[in-house]
Structures are given as C-alpha cells and as structure tokens.
Design a protein around this motif. Structure first.
Motif, PDB file in Angstrom:
ATOM      1  N   ARG A 230       0.833  -1.208   0.000  1.00 45.74           N
ATOM      2  CA  ARG A 230       0.000   0.000   0.000  1.00 45.74           C
ATOM      3  C   ARG A 230       0.868   1.259   0.000  1.00 45.74           C
ATOM      4  NH1 ARG A 230      -5.290   0.415   0.840  1.00 45.74           N
ATOM      5  NH2 ARG A 230      -5.456  -1.672   1.751  1.00 45.74           N
ATOM      6  N   ARG A 231       1.989   1.214   0.700  1.00 46.47           N
ATOM      7  CA  ARG A 231       2.862   2.392   0.803  1.00 46.47           C
ATOM      8  C   ARG A 231       3.593   2.679  -0.510  1.00 46.47           C
ATOM      9  NH1 ARG A 231       7.015   1.615   5.346  1.00 46.47           N
ATOM     10  NH2 ARG A 231       5.058   1.563   6.503  1.00 46.47           N
ATOM     11  N   HIS A 232       4.094   1.615  -1.166  1.00 47.50           N
ATOM     12  CA  HIS A 232       4.988   1.810  -2.311  1.00 47.50           C
ATOM     13  C   HIS A 232       4.362   1.441  -3.655  1.00 47.50           C
ATOM     14  CE1 HIS A 232       8.377   2.681   0.293  1.00 47.50           C
ATOM     15  NE2 HIS A 232       8.141   1.580   0.989  1.00 47.50           N
ATOM     16  N   GLY A 233       3.268   0.703  -3.656  1.00 52.23           N
ATOM     17  CA  GLY A 233       2.687   0.242  -4.916  1.00 52.23           C
ATOM     18  C   GLY A 233       3.427  -0.934  -5.521  1.00 52.23           C
ATOM     19  N   THR A 234       4.277  -1.591  -4.752  1.00 50.15           N
ATOM     20  CA  THR A 234       5.063  -2.727  -5.238  1.00 50.15           C
ATOM     21  C   THR A 234       4.163  -3.901  -5.582  1.00 50.15           C
ATOM     22  OG1 THR A 234       6.652  -2.020  -3.546  1.00 50.15           O
ATOM     23  CG2 THR A 234       7.129  -4.082  -4.748  1.00 50.15           C
ATOM     24  N   GLU A 235       4.442  -4.555  -6.706  1.00 45.12           N
ATOM     25  CA  GLU A 235       3.714  -5.772  -7.049  1.00 45.12           C
ATOM     26  C   GLU A 235       4.282  -6.921  -6.226  1.00 45.12           C
ATOM     27  OE1 GLU A 235       4.327  -6.035 -11.246  1.00 45.12           O
ATOM     28  OE2 GLU A 235       2.629  -4.746 -11.703  1.00 45.12           O
ATOM     29  N   ALA A 236       3.403  -7.644  -5.533  1.00 43.01           N
ATOM     30  CA  ALA A 236       3.859  -8.681  -4.610  1.00 43.01           C
ATOM     31  C   ALA A 236       3.055  -9.960  -4.828  1.00 43.01           C
ATOM     32  CB  ALA A 236       3.709  -8.211  -3.161  1.00 43.01           C
TER      33      ALA A 236
END
Length: 464
Positions: A230-236
């Motif tokens: 949520r903070r960085h928008g990283t795909e996980a």
C-alpha cells in the motif's frame, strides 16, 4: 489442412484446452510453434495421437529449487527437468537460494550458462533480494529477471533473510521503482525467534512442529507485506499460503485494488498437520502444513479463482538429511512431477460432479495463463496460434499408484508414494518435439532455453 496452414506435426484425437474453452480439432505445429487448429490432419504430416485425452499447453511451475549450483547432491537440472516434463511442466522459474546464491545480475547470467545444455525445460529465474544492496532491484534489467525472491524468515538454505523493517521497506521501494515483482516467503522471523526463546528451542517431535511454527507467523508477515504494498505500490506475489487467515487477507487486499497475488502448493492442498505428526519429515514444510479447516479454505480459494498460481515449491533433500533429528532436518520436499496430477486428483475427489472441462480449464489457468502473465513469459501457457508448441497429452481418468520407481527427482523419494492418483501425463512436447513419453519410458534431448533476450546474444547462455 484449413487455410493452407503450415504443419510439421499434427496432434489428433484430443480435446484441446484453449483460452476460450475445451474444443475438438487438430492442433498443428511448425517450427516449434503452434501454427493453427484444423478439422483434419494435413496429408503426410507426422501425427501424435492424443487418444481421447486432453491436450494442454505446456504447464508452468513458477516455484522450483533445482539446487544448481552448489547443492546438486540433492537435485540437479538433469533430474529436476526430467521430473518436470514427467509432470507436464515445460517451463520453470528457479529460486535463488543456491551456493553461491543468485543475488546480482552476473550471478544470474553465470547460472544460466551453467544450466544451458542440461535442461529439458525452458527456464527463467527469480533473483534474490539482498538487504545490503537494494539498489540492484531499482536498476534491474528485465532481461535478467523480472521478479525477486524475499525470504522474510530463515531456514536451512535461505541465503539472506530480511526481517528488519527498515531493510524490508528499502527492498519494496527499490522494486517499485523498476516494476520488479517481489515473490515472498512470508513468515515472521522475529516471531519465530521469540517463540523459540520462550520454549527453549525448536521442537523435538513432529507432533509439535505446526505449533512451534504457528499461523500467527505468516499472518504477521502478510500484514507487513500488505502495508508495504500500500505504501509503495510494489507488485507482490505471496508464496505457499498455508492458512485460511492468509487467504482471507490477501483476497480482501486484492479486492481493494492492491497489486498483490498468491500461490498455493499441492502440498498444502494435499496434506494436513496430522500427516506431518504421523509421517514426520516427509511433509515438513516452511510454512508448516496446517489443519483441515485451513485446507478447505485453500481449496475454496482455488475454486473461486482467488489464487493466482499453483506452484510445486519443488525443494528436494536427501533421505539422509530428512532423517536427521527434528531440530536439524530441513523443510521441503520434491513436487514438480506430482503438482498437476495431485491438484487434478484433489479437484475430482472434492468436486466429483463438476464438469471435467471446467476443472481442466482451472488447472491450465493457474499453471499456464496466469503465471505466464505475472512473470512475462511470452508465448507460454496458451494453446493459440503463434505460441510455443509446448504441449501435454493428459489422460484425465487414468488411475494409478505412485511408487518410488516413478520418481524422476534425484532424491528418489516422494511424499505421495502409495497415493492412488486420478489423471496421468502420457506425453509432453516442448517446441514441437517429444521430451517425455510415459508408455515408452523415454525422455528427449535437453534443449531447454533461458527465457531472456540475453540468452540469444553472442557469448551468453541459452540457445535462442
């Protein structure tokens, strides 16, 4: 031949599992690719008879540990890729926890060079996330790797563990910069350390193993992952979910728009903690296998399409290693050969009234189309014109019992020994050539490619 389609091989008498559904027809292959679907085989073209079975796209296992380099006493690419094609898998994504680990682009290229000429399957890699060098992910060339493995908890082969919140934040931020997808072993090492200190050490009996590595650990880790996404928008992509709570959390987060997905393994779908208590090291995993309630929720996630990928977490150890005392025996078991058949068997047993065409489409979706999309595997996972001619002839009704003699993995054992399976891979084709024929007991030539543009450059690994 319809429309003058070129063909060097025709797959006949099969039910073709396409993105639009299961259909009849003759699948045509030319120059290693699918050239089309026709109503009849062209005259003079060699024929592969599917004999009424399903014809699937070659399956993708996006979570294997083929142990090369450095741990080849457990597994190697010759044996691992044989196990793969015997299970209908023609493309694998290998993990970085080898010796040395693949923590930078040079190590990835060196690993690819070492594997080339030894593999029956096409391959790509998850690079390892190094907490001391997060900047590698920020500048990662997608030709080297499109994804990075994060170990949030340690075990016997983990090269780097990222449990510090500041380090983890830097890794997520760096991956977001370059669009690298993080694939995560999501357990909380700090919680493990806390419990082990309180209890005086690791368990000394397998009946206690799940309690020593409880659901609170992956739940805590998943919550941390969701906060960072949520903070960085990283795909996980969260690997090997083990509990109902994790499935609920990730499904809710995805429904809320976060770029987060998850994997299920056949092991967590097939076994419960009662199997580990009874059978010991054969089903010792990290994260631990949990109870029947959790297993039911994972199956529900599969049926609802909440899961993205089905992976084997193929992680062989020798019998001698598995026979060590409980505190020392490593987690992990082989599974690339068993994955598709174990999941198919489970679906047919749990949902006997479901249309088999619906079930087989589900299997192909989560071992073909969705992993191909997540990890940028162009030409993989679909029976469509222009795609790679990676194919599987699958007999959905065949009942058979797995024995140690069937195991192609180097370790020579399987947790599924003695299981009566429904469904069996008869033939596996890669790039238009047979690489596995069960009836003849024959494997093909090791012509697997590194799936990277670098693999086609002069002096690089791969054979194009």
């Amino acid at each position: 031949m319809a429309g003058g389609v070129n063909a060097q091989l025709a797959v006949v008498n099969g039910r073709l599992v396409t993105p639009e559904g299961v259909r009849s027809g003759v699948l045509l292959v030319a120059d290693g690719r699918i050239s089309g679907i026709a109503g009849a085989a062209p005259r003079g073209v060699p024929v592969l008879d599917a004999a009424g079975g399903y014809v699937l796209p070659g399956l993708i296992d996006s979570h294997v540990h083929f142990r090369t380099p450095g741990l080849e006493h457990k597994e190697d690419w010759e044996h691992g890729s044989r196990a793969a094609v015997a299970g209908g898998v023609t493309t694998v994504l290998d993990m970085p926890n080898t010796v040395p680990p693949t923590l930078d682009p040079d190590a990835v290229v060196a690993k690819a060079r070492r594997i080339t000429g030894r593999s029956l399957v096409d391959f790509a890699f998850h690079i390892g996330a190094d907490p001391s060098r997060p900047e590698i992910l920020a500048g990662l060339d997608p030709a080297v790797a499109r994804s990075a493995k994060v170990f949030m908890a340690g075990h016997h082969t983990a090269p780097t563990v990222i449990s510090d919140p500041v380090q983890l934040d830097k890794v997520f931020a760096a991956a977001a910069t370059s669009g690298v997808r993080l694939v995560l072993h999501a357990e909380d090492q700090r919680l493990h350390d806390l419990l082990d200190t309180w209890r005086g050490g690791p368990p000394d009996a397998y009946r206690d193993y799940e309690r020593w590595r409880p659901r609170s650990s992956p739940i805590s880790a998943v919550v941390r992952v969701l906060e960072l996404v949520r903070r960085h928008g990283t795909e996980a992509h969260i690997l090997h979910l083990s509990s109902a709570d994790e499935a609920d959390l990730v499904a809710a987060a995805a429904a809320d728009g976060l770029p987060v997905t998850f994997e299920l393994t056949a092991h967590h779908l097939s076994f419960t903690d009662a199997d580990t208590a009874r059978g010991g090291a054969r089903t010792r995993l990290a994260p631990a296998i949990r109870g029947a309630h959790d297993q039911d929720r994972l199956w529900a996630a599969l049926r609802a399409g909440e899961v993205a990928t089905l992976g084997s977490d193929h992680a062989p150890h020798t019998k001698a290693e598995k026979e060590l005392p409980v505190a020392e025996a490593p987690p992990g078991l082989p599974g690339v050969q068993e994955l598709a058949t174990a999941v198919w068997t489970g679906m047919r047993r749990r949902w006997p009234d479901e249309d088999p065409d619906t079930a087989i489409r589900r299997l192909v979706l989560h071992m073909g189309e969705r992993p191909a999309g997540l990890f940028g595997l162009t030409g993989k996972g679909r029976l469509v014109a222009g795609a790679d001619a990676d194919l599987v002839v699958f007999d959905p009704e065949r009942r058979w019992m797995l024995s140690a003699a069937d195991v192609a993995a180097k370790c020579g054992w399987s947790a599924y020994e003695g299981w009566t399976f429904t469904g069996q891979v008869r033939v596996t084709v890669k790039a238009g050539r047979v690489v596995y024929d069960r009836e003849q007991g024959r494997f093909g030539a090791p012509a697997g490619r590194w799936l990277s543009p670098l693999g086609r450059e002069k002096g690089r690994a791969g054979n194009g």
